[in-house]
Scaffold this motif. Structure first.
Motif, PDB file in Angstrom:
ATOM      1  N   ILE A 104       0.858  -1.067   0.015  1.00  0.00           N
ATOM      2  CA  ILE A 104      -0.171   0.036   0.149  1.00  0.00           C
ATOM      3  C   ILE A 104       0.893   1.369   0.082  1.00  0.00           C
ATOM      4  O   ILE A 104       0.567   2.247  -0.957  1.00  0.00           O
ATOM      5  CB  ILE A 104      -0.970  -0.004   0.999  1.00  0.00           C
ATOM      6  CG1 ILE A 104      -1.961  -1.123   1.014  1.00  0.00           C
ATOM      7  CG2 ILE A 104      -1.503   1.369   1.351  1.00  0.00           C
ATOM      8  CD1 ILE A 104      -2.876  -1.276   2.096  1.00  0.00           C
ATOM      9  N   ALA A 105       1.879   1.185   0.715  1.00  0.00           N
ATOM     10  CA  ALA A 105       2.865   2.367   1.010  1.00  0.00           C
ATOM     11  C   ALA A 105       3.546   2.567  -0.335  1.00  0.00           C
ATOM     12  O   ALA A 105       3.502   3.860  -0.964  1.00  0.00           O
ATOM     13  CB  ALA A 105       3.937   2.170   1.957  1.00  0.00           C
ATOM     14  N   ILE A 106       4.051   1.533  -1.291  1.00  0.00           N
ATOM     15  CA  ILE A 106       4.409   1.737  -2.552  1.00  0.00           C
ATOM     16  C   ILE A 106       3.293   2.237  -3.535  1.00  0.00           C
ATOM     17  O   ILE A 106       3.702   3.269  -4.308  1.00  0.00           O
ATOM     18  CB  ILE A 106       4.940   0.444  -3.109  1.00  0.00           C
ATOM     19  CG1 ILE A 106       6.190   0.065  -2.057  1.00  0.00           C
ATOM     20  CG2 ILE A 106       5.336   0.583  -4.413  1.00  0.00           C
ATOM     21  CD1 ILE A 106       6.842  -1.411  -2.337  1.00  0.00           C
ATOM     22  N   ALA A 107       2.320   1.843  -3.367  1.00  0.00           N
ATOM     23  CA  ALA A 107       1.251   2.301  -4.444  1.00  0.00           C
ATOM     24  C   ALA A 107       0.975   3.750  -4.227  1.00  0.00           C
ATOM     25  O   ALA A 107       0.814   4.639  -4.984  1.00  0.00           O
ATOM     26  CB  ALA A 107      -0.197   1.479  -4.112  1.00  0.00           C
ATOM     27  N   ARG A 108       0.907   3.998  -2.893  1.00  0.00           N
ATOM     28  CA  ARG A 108       0.414   5.466  -2.586  1.00  0.00           C
ATOM     29  C   ARG A 108       1.484   6.427  -2.832  1.00  0.00           C
ATOM     30  O   ARG A 108       1.280   7.546  -3.183  1.00  0.00           O
ATOM     31  CB  ARG A 108      -0.057   5.632  -1.087  1.00  0.00           C
ATOM     32  CG  ARG A 108      -1.383   4.966  -0.715  1.00  0.00           C
ATOM     33  CD  ARG A 108      -1.455   5.320   0.613  1.00  0.00           C
ATOM     34  NE  ARG A 108      -1.867   6.593   0.853  1.00  0.00           N
ATOM     35  CZ  ARG A 108      -1.660   7.180   2.061  1.00  0.00           C
ATOM     36  NH1 ARG A 108      -0.905   6.638   2.974  1.00  0.00           N
ATOM     37  NH2 ARG A 108      -2.139   8.626   2.063  1.00  0.00           N
ATOM     38  N   ALA A 114      -1.161  10.802  -3.590  1.00  0.00           N
ATOM     39  CA  ALA A 114      -1.044   9.874  -2.531  1.00  0.00           C
ATOM     40  C   ALA A 114      -2.339   9.588  -1.873  1.00  0.00           C
ATOM     41  O   ALA A 114      -2.643   9.745  -0.514  1.00  0.00           O
ATOM     42  CB  ALA A 114      -0.017  10.506  -1.582  1.00  0.00           C
ATOM     43  N   PRO A 115      -3.408   9.221  -2.737  1.00  0.00           N
ATOM     44  CA  PRO A 115      -4.604   8.919  -2.048  1.00  0.00           C
ATOM     45  C   PRO A 115      -4.690   7.644  -0.882  1.00  0.00           C
ATOM     46  O   PRO A 115      -3.983   6.841  -1.159  1.00  0.00           O
ATOM     47  CB  PRO A 115      -5.493   8.548  -3.263  1.00  0.00           C
ATOM     48  CG  PRO A 115      -4.761   8.117  -4.274  1.00  0.00           C
ATOM     49  CD  PRO A 115      -3.474   8.771  -4.000  1.00  0.00           C
ATOM     50  N   ASP A 116      -5.806   7.463  -0.212  1.00  0.00           N
ATOM     51  CA  ASP A 116      -5.964   6.376   0.591  1.00  0.00           C
ATOM     52  C   ASP A 116      -6.516   5.223  -0.140  1.00  0.00           C
ATOM     53  O   ASP A 116      -6.696   5.227  -1.300  1.00  0.00           O
ATOM     54  CB  ASP A 116      -7.046   6.643   1.504  1.00  0.00           C
ATOM     55  CG  ASP A 116      -6.520   7.603   2.741  1.00  0.00           C
ATOM     56  OD1 ASP A 116      -5.529   7.807   3.009  1.00  0.00           O
ATOM     57  OD2 ASP A 116      -7.668   8.210   3.215  1.00  0.00           O
ATOM     58  N   ALA A 117      -5.887   3.955   0.276  1.00  0.00           N
ATOM     59  CA  ALA A 117      -6.241   2.709  -0.409  1.00  0.00           C
ATOM     60  C   ALA A 117      -7.516   2.084   0.260  1.00  0.00           C
ATOM     61  O   ALA A 117      -7.667   2.018   1.700  1.00  0.00           O
ATOM     62  CB  ALA A 117      -5.113   1.811  -0.107  1.00  0.00           C
ATOM     63  N   THR A 118      -8.309   1.628  -0.654  1.00  0.00           N
ATOM     64  CA  THR A 118      -9.467   1.148  -0.138  1.00  0.00           C
ATOM     65  C   THR A 118      -9.473  -0.379   0.291  1.00  0.00           C
ATOM     66  O   THR A 118     -10.296  -0.964   0.901  1.00  0.00           O
ATOM     67  CB  THR A 118     -10.734   1.302  -1.141  1.00  0.00           C
ATOM     68  OG1 THR A 118     -10.570   0.821  -2.223  1.00  0.00           O
ATOM     69  CG2 THR A 118     -10.824   2.773  -1.261  1.00  0.00           C
ATOM     70  N   SER A 119      -8.637  -0.845  -0.390  1.00  0.00           N
ATOM     71  CA  SER A 119      -8.186  -2.463  -0.098  1.00  0.00           C
ATOM     72  C   SER A 119      -6.979  -2.790  -0.915  1.00  0.00           C
ATOM     73  O   SER A 119      -6.234  -2.144  -1.844  1.00  0.00           O
ATOM     74  CB  SER A 119      -9.379  -3.308  -1.016  1.00  0.00           C
ATOM     75  OG  SER A 119      -9.385  -3.120  -2.288  1.00  0.00           O
TER      76      SER A 119
END
Length: 229
Positions: A104-108, A114-119
Motif C-alpha cells: 500500500i505504501a509503494i502504491a500511494r 497519495a490517495p488512501d487505499a480502499t483495499s
C-alpha cells in the motif's frame, strides 16, 4: 454474410475511434504517477553485493544484483534462477515477499496525490484479466481516486508491474473487440480474426466489383438512343 461481417467492421471502426480519442499517456496513467527516480542513500548501504547474496538460501547462483530504494529502504534486488529476492542493503534482512502495508505504501507513494487505499489483495494465481501475463504473486492495491486506479505491486520485488485506471479499462475493452480475442485479448493470429478479416476483405472486393458493373450498365443505358415517341 455481408451483414455479419459488417457488424464486425463497425466494431473495428468504433474501436479505432475510441483509440484515437484516448491519449496513451492518459491510458497509462502517466499524469497520475510520480516517476522521478529516487537516488540511493549510500549511508544505508552496509553490505556488498556478494555479502547480500550470502543471505540467500543455497540454490541457484545469483545472476544479477540491482541496488535501489524501496520507500525508505536501500535494497538489493537479487536475480537467481527464475525469481528475484530483496535483501536489505543495511542489515541483510530478507524483504521478500513484501507485506500488505508495504504494498500500500509503494502504491500511494507512486501516485502524485497519495490517495488512501480502499483495499489490498494478494493474488498468487488466477489474477483478473487486467493483470494478464505479469509476474505472480502480486498485490492489487485499489486507490481511492477519481480515475478508479488499481496498482499492481509484485510481491517478491516491490516493483509496480501494472497501473490500471478507468481509461485503460475502456481502451482494453475495445481492444478486445478489435482483436476478437475475448479471453486473452492480445492474440492477433487466431482463426476467428483471420476468418473475419478474410471475409471482410472479400466483401469489400466483391462489393467494389458489383458497384463497378452496376455503374457500367447504367452508363450503357444512358448512352443507348431512345426510340421516338
Amino acid at each position: 454474410v455481408g451483414a455479419i461481417v459488417g457488424l464486425q467492421l463497425f466494431m473495428w471502426t468504433l474501436g479505432g475511434f475510441m483509440f484515437s480519442i484516448h491519449d496513451v499517456d492518459w491510458v497509462h496513467g502517466e499524469e497520475q504517477q510520480n516517476t522521478k527516480p529516487t537516488p540511493v542513500e549510500l549511508a544505508k548501504v552496509r553490505l556488498t553485493p556478494p555479502e547480500a547474496a550470502e543471505r540467500l538460501e543455497a540454490g541457484d547462483p545469483v545472476k544479477a544484483a540491482n541496488l535501489r530504494m524501496m520507500l525508505d529502504l536501500a535494497v538489493y534486488e537479487l536475480q537467481h534462477g527464475e525469481q528475484s529476492t530483496l535483501v536489505d542493503a543495511e542489515n541483510g534482512k530478507i524483504r521478500s515477499p513484501i507485506d500488505e502495508a508495504t504494498a500500500i505504501a509503494i502504491a500511494r507513494a507512486r501516485h502524485v496525490d497519495a490517495p488512501d487505499a480502499t483495499s489490498a489483495t494478494l493474488f498468487e494465481s488466477d489474477p483478473p484479466i487486467e493483470y494478464r501475463e505479469k509476474p505472480l504473486p502480486a498485490w492489487l492495491v485499489v486507490l481511492d481516486d477519481e480515475e478508479g486506479t488499481h496498482v499492481w505491486v509484485a510481491a517478491r520485488t516491490g516493483v509496480i508491474e501494472a497501473w490500471r485506471n478507468d481509461a485503460w479499462r475502456r481502451f482494453d475493452f475495445f481492444w478486445m473487440l478489435h482483436t476478437m480475442d475475448y479471453f486473452g485479448r492480445d492474440d492477433f493470429n487466431h482463426p476467428v480474426l483471420i476468418g473475419f478479416a478474410a471475409v471482410g476483405l472479400l466483401s469489400v472486393i466483391t462489393g467494389g466489383i458489383l458497384w463497378f458493373l452496376r455503374l457500367k450498365r447504367r452508363f450503357k443505358r444512358k448512352a443507348k438512343p431512345r426510340p421516338a415517341s
